[in-house]
Enzyme design. Structure first.
Site, PDB file in Angstrom:
ATOM      1  N   ASP A  36      16.149  48.631  52.768  1.00 59.07           N
ATOM      2  CA  ASP A  36      15.725  50.087  53.930  1.00 59.07           C
ATOM      3  C   ASP A  36      15.502  51.202  52.769  1.00 59.07           C
ATOM      4  O   ASP A  36      15.830  51.718  51.553  1.00 59.07           O
ATOM      5  CB  ASP A  36      16.951  50.179  54.118  1.00 59.07           C
ATOM      6  CG  ASP A  36      16.645  51.272  55.400  1.00 59.07           C
ATOM      7  OD1 ASP A  36      15.627  51.277  55.346  1.00 59.07           O
ATOM      8  OD2 ASP A  36      17.986  51.321  56.463  1.00 59.07           O
ATOM      9  N   ASN A  84      12.333  46.069  65.267  1.00 58.60           N
ATOM     10  CA  ASN A  84      11.058  46.616  64.476  1.00 58.60           C
ATOM     11  C   ASN A  84       9.388  47.094  65.353  1.00 58.60           C
ATOM     12  O   ASN A  84       8.897  48.066  64.643  1.00 58.60           O
ATOM     13  CB  ASN A  84      10.774  46.410  63.259  1.00 58.60           C
ATOM     14  CG  ASN A  84      11.859  46.583  62.256  1.00 58.60           C
ATOM     15  OD1 ASN A  84      12.098  46.119  61.053  1.00 58.60           O
ATOM     16  ND2 ASN A  84      12.435  47.981  62.265  1.00 58.60           N
TER      17      ASN A  84
HETATM   18  C1  FPP Z   1      13.241  49.727  56.101  1.00 52.08           C
HETATM   19  O1  FPP Z   1      12.951  51.118  55.459  1.00 52.08           O
HETATM   20  C2  FPP Z   1      11.973  48.505  56.332  1.00 52.08           C
HETATM   21  C3  FPP Z   1      10.925  47.950  56.862  1.00 52.08           C
HETATM   22  C4  FPP Z   1      11.387  48.133  57.874  1.00 52.08           C
HETATM   23  C5  FPP Z   1      10.208  46.967  55.759  1.00 52.08           C
HETATM   24  C6  FPP Z   1      10.723  46.416  54.671  1.00 52.08           C
HETATM   25  C7  FPP Z   1       9.526  46.128  54.178  1.00 52.08           C
HETATM   26  C8  FPP Z   1       8.780  45.839  53.093  1.00 52.08           C
HETATM   27  C9  FPP Z   1      10.130  46.156  52.088  1.00 52.08           C
HETATM   28  C10 FPP Z   1       7.196  45.179  52.758  1.00 52.08           C
HETATM   29  C11 FPP Z   1       7.870  43.540  52.912  1.00 52.08           C
HETATM   30  C12 FPP Z   1       6.754  43.255  52.027  1.00 52.08           C
HETATM   31  C13 FPP Z   1       6.565  41.605  52.370  1.00 52.08           C
HETATM   32  C14 FPP Z   1       5.151  40.541  51.121  1.00 52.08           C
HETATM   33  C15 FPP Z   1       6.703  40.934  53.564  1.00 52.08           C
HETATM   34  P1  FPP Z   1      12.281  52.438  56.414  1.00 52.08           P
HETATM   35  O2  FPP Z   1      10.489  52.522  57.185  1.00 52.08           O
HETATM   36  O3  FPP Z   1      13.130  51.791  58.185  1.00 52.08           O
HETATM   37  O4  FPP Z   1      13.097  53.554  56.296  1.00 52.08           O
HETATM   38  P2  FPP Z   1      12.989  54.762  56.237  1.00 52.08           P
HETATM   39  O5  FPP Z   1      14.255  53.741  57.247  1.00 52.08           O
HETATM   40  O6  FPP Z   1      12.881  55.618  54.635  1.00 52.08           O
HETATM   41  O7  FPP Z   1      12.165  55.502  57.508  1.00 52.08           O
END
Ligand code: FPP
Length: 257
Positions: A36, A84
């Site tokens: 996250d 998501n």
């Molecule tokens: C949450 O952070 C993250 C995600 C929903 C996506 C996670 C994906 C990756 C780390 C890359 C994955 C890589 C592969 C190879 C599949 P957020 O966007 O909710 O962050 P925020 O809470 O700060 O907005």
């Protein structure tokens, strides 16, 4: 390939220097991570959110290497939840294209390390190009014997429990199982993680302290570890800190020590 092998040996050497810390206590067999904070990482730099996801992908590579070097058996990464899909279309599409890019650049090293890639979640609802990546990476790593890396894609813990019960009900209807035999191991075996070892340690980055529908059944007795570090800033050292903390915990599973 020879060049890659040389590079890999060099990296492993460099890595083991960093990993050459005294790990006391048990090593978790299965680590699950809620990655996250990508969006906030990007916002703080005045970058678009997708830049955070891209940086997060680099961390995925580093954490797979670190877990493999440390002897972790299973790593489960929450890459895209059933919730998501509510994000802007552009961001969803970017996230759906990341696996393709990731496996294109990492497959050789994953093969060299003997990593078995698996996916949990309803992958049939992913765009066709992502499903193609899922199929290819499963196929290419199927015979490997090393660490298992589960990518949770379109994964939701509640949906996983529901599909497990539905699958069991179908077996009952077909006469292959009976409700009298339906118990906790039977439900576990029908989850997308199958009968693999439950997570011992669940890590969540970015300061949020909740499971967000991740492995809700499997994590019943997992140790939880939270850090304010945003996922793109998560390093091998952060992982080692979590593992060392895990090693100091007393796990009683409801009993007495
Ligand atoms: C949450 O952070 C993250 C995600 C929903 C996506 C996670 C994906 C990756 C780390 C890359 C994955 C890589 C592969 C190879 C599949 P957020 O966007 O909710 O962050 P925020 O809470 O700060 O907005």
């Amino acid at each position: 390939m020879r060049e890659l092998k040389r590079l890999w040996t060099w990296r492993t050497k460099a890595d083991s220097q960093t990993a050459n810390v005294e790990l006391k206590g048990d090593l978790p067999a299965h680590i699950a991570i809620i990655m996250d904070g990508n969006g906030r990482w990007a916002n703080r730099r005045g970058l678009p959110r997708i830049a955070g996801h891209r940086a997060g992908m680099t961390t995925v590579r580093e954490v797979i290497r670190a877990c493999d070097d440390l002897g972790i058996q299973i790593l489960t990464l929450y890459a895209f939840s059933t919730e998501n899909w509510k994000r802007p279309e552009f961001e969803v599409e970017y996230l759906m294209r990341l696996p393709e890019e990731f496996f294109r650049s990492e497959m050789d090293e994953l093969a060299l390390r003997g990593v078995r890639v698996r996916f949990i979640g309803d992958t049939t609802k992913l765009p066709e190009y992502t499903q193609e990546t899922v199929r290819r990476s499963l196929e290419r790593t199927r015979d490997n014997q090393g660490m298992i890396v589960n990518f949770a894609l379109n994964y939701g813990g509640r949906a996983d429990v529901v599909q497990a019960v539905q699958k069991y009900a179908e077996e009952v209807a077909a006469g292959r199982s009976s409700w009298a035999q339906f118990d906790e191991p039977a439900l576990s075996a029908h989850l997308s993680t199958g009968s693999t070892h439950d997570p011992d340690l669940v890590i969540r980055t970015s300061g949020e302290m909740r499971l967000s529908n991740f492995l809700i059944w499997q994590a019943a007795y997992a140790e939880l570890w939270f850090t304010d570090v945003l996922w793109p800033d998560f390093r091998r050292e952060t992982l080692i800190e979590a593992i060392q903390d895990y090693g100091r915990r007393k796990r009683r599973f409801g009993g007495l020590k």
